[in-house]
Design a protein around this motif. Structure first.
Motif, PDB file in Angstrom:
ATOM      1  N   SER A  87      41.419  54.450  76.101  1.00  0.00           N
ATOM      2  CA  SER A  87      41.746  55.780  75.594  1.00  0.00           C
ATOM      3  C   SER A  87      42.689  55.555  74.429  1.00  0.00           C
ATOM      4  CB  SER A  87      42.415  56.620  76.687  1.00  0.00           C
ATOM      5  OG  SER A  87      43.675  56.052  77.002  1.00  0.00           O
TER       6      SER A  87
ATOM      7  N   ASN B  66      37.786  56.542  68.081  1.00  0.00           N
ATOM      8  CA  ASN B  66      38.247  57.767  68.748  1.00  0.00           C
ATOM      9  C   ASN B  66      37.569  59.042  68.270  1.00  0.00           C
ATOM     10  OD1 ASN B  66      40.006  56.697  70.696  1.00  0.00           O
ATOM     11  ND2 ASN B  66      41.588  56.425  69.144  1.00  0.00           N
ATOM     12  N   THR B  68      34.512  61.637  68.178  1.00  0.00           N
ATOM     13  CA  THR B  68      33.533  62.028  69.201  1.00  0.00           C
ATOM     14  C   THR B  68      32.172  62.193  68.546  1.00  0.00           C
ATOM     15  OG1 THR B  68      35.250  63.162  70.459  1.00  0.00           O
ATOM     16  CG2 THR B  68      32.966  63.740  70.969  1.00  0.00           C
ATOM     17  N   THR B  70      27.802  62.756  69.535  1.00  0.00           N
ATOM     18  CA  THR B  70      26.849  63.088  70.587  1.00  0.00           C
ATOM     19  C   THR B  70      25.618  62.223  70.398  1.00  0.00           C
ATOM     20  OG1 THR B  70      27.655  65.356  70.579  1.00  0.00           O
ATOM     21  CG2 THR B  70      25.546  64.973  71.661  1.00  0.00           C
ATOM     22  N   SER B  75      28.021  63.463  75.017  1.00  0.00           N
ATOM     23  CA  SER B  75      29.230  63.263  74.220  1.00  0.00           C
ATOM     24  C   SER B  75      29.830  61.881  74.486  1.00  0.00           C
ATOM     25  CB  SER B  75      30.233  64.356  74.580  1.00  0.00           C
ATOM     26  OG  SER B  75      31.358  64.271  73.754  1.00  0.00           O
ATOM     27  N   LYS B  76      30.171  61.170  73.409  1.00  0.00           N
ATOM     28  CA  LYS B  76      30.737  59.818  73.528  1.00  0.00           C
ATOM     29  C   LYS B  76      31.951  59.693  72.610  1.00  0.00           C
ATOM     30  CE  LYS B  76      26.714  58.081  75.349  1.00  0.00           C
ATOM     31  NZ  LYS B  76      26.547  57.434  76.641  1.00  0.00           N
ATOM     32  N   LYS B  77      32.867  58.818  72.995  1.00  0.00           N
ATOM     33  CA  LYS B  77      33.996  58.451  72.143  1.00  0.00           C
ATOM     34  C   LYS B  77      33.680  57.127  71.459  1.00  0.00           C
ATOM     35  CE  LYS B  77      37.572  61.361  72.655  1.00  0.00           C
ATOM     36  NZ  LYS B  77      38.245  61.994  71.510  1.00  0.00           N
ATOM     37  N   VAL B  94      30.426  52.701  71.799  1.00  0.00           N
ATOM     38  CA  VAL B  94      30.877  53.986  72.325  1.00  0.00           C
ATOM     39  C   VAL B  94      31.165  53.885  73.821  1.00  0.00           C
ATOM     40  CG1 VAL B  94      29.647  55.323  70.581  1.00  0.00           C
ATOM     41  CG2 VAL B  94      28.494  54.758  72.729  1.00  0.00           C
ATOM     42  N   ALA B  97      32.863  60.087  76.808  1.00  0.00           N
ATOM     43  CA  ALA B  97      33.964  60.905  76.254  1.00  0.00           C
ATOM     44  C   ALA B  97      34.814  61.467  77.377  1.00  0.00           C
ATOM     45  CB  ALA B  97      33.396  62.030  75.420  1.00  0.00           C
TER      46      ALA B  97
END
Lengths: 153, 97
Positions: A87, B66, B68, B70, B75-77, B94, B97
């Motif tokens: 994170s 970081n 975001t 799709t 949805s992915k980070k 990725v 999220a």
């Protein structure tokens, strides 16, 4: 009479017992990981769990001199692996797990002293190997010195 | 920057790609999911699931850690974005999220 449990296994079981206390009871814990497990999971790490702990009996070394003719000194090193979901603050999350691990281990000081001659926590090492999978990790080595009787190691 | 053969990329990605959305940018990307032993210590190997999407670099210029996105409606980070080959394509790692 069954053979006694190997000393290393007694210590590993106690470490698991103490780490299982993280996230429980009245203590103000920083994390709430599932119970620690020995070894690594065969499958890919579960990406839905924010904090995870695994331990490994990394080394059981013979110390220099025999204590007696029937007993040797040994040092068991248990590595505690702390893994946090990646994170924006994931290194801080790994350090939170480390703080909880240290809190749990030091709270058990008397217990560990009852099953070993001396124990202690060695250095923390940060590991980013799992970053491509969305995790950051750290490891802590915990050592336990004990006298190993030749007849009941 | 103009990449040699870049005009062929949309057709290539349209053929085998999945929809990728980043803010107002939409395109196609090739998604991969691979389990790999990544972290080793004394007696243990931890396996991680590496999820990536290959996209055209130019339309997704500025995509970064970081952000975001799709991918196929999920949805992915973004963990990281690295160009490869001549740079016309980028590989975004990725995570959920």
């Amino acid at each position: 009479m069954p053979a006694p449990t190997p000393k290393d296994s007694v210590i590993v079981a106690q470490v698991l017992t103490e780490l299982a206390k993280i996230g429980t009871g009245p203590t103000q814990w920083l994390t709430n990981p599932p119970d620690a497990k020995e070894g690594a999971p065969g499958d890919a790490l579960d990406g839905t769990i924010p904090h995870q702990i695994f331990i490994q009996c990394a080394e059981s070394a013979l110390e220099d001199a025999p204590v007696t003719a029937t007993m040797h000194a040994r040092r068991l090193t248990v590595t505690v692996w702390m893994i946090a979901q990646q994170s924006t603050s994931s290194w801080a999350e790994v350090r939170k797990i480390k703080a909880d691990v240290l809190r749990a281990l030091y709270a058990a000081e008397g217990t560990f002293e009852s099953i070993s001659l001396e124990w202690g926590v060695q250095g923390y090492q940060a590991r980013n190997d799992l970053a491509p999978a969305g995790f950051l990790a750290g490891s802590l080595d915990v050592y336990f010195d004990y006298d190993s009787e030749h007849a009941t190691p | 920057m103009t990449f040699f053969g870049a005009s062929d990329l949309p057709a290539m990605l349209a053929d085998s790609g999945v929809p990728v959305v980043w803010g107002s940018v939409t395109g196609k990307g090739i998604e991969d999911e691979v389990d790999d032993e990544m972290l080793s210590g004394a007696g243990v190997d931890f396996t991680g699931r590496e999820t990536s999407v290959v996209i055209e670099t130019t339309p997704f210029a500025g995509l970064k850690e970081n952000d975001t996105i799709t991918v196929e409606g999920v949805s992915k980070k973004v963990i990281s974005v690295h160009r490869f080959g001549d740079g016309a394509l980028s590989r975004a790692l990725v995570r959920p999220a």
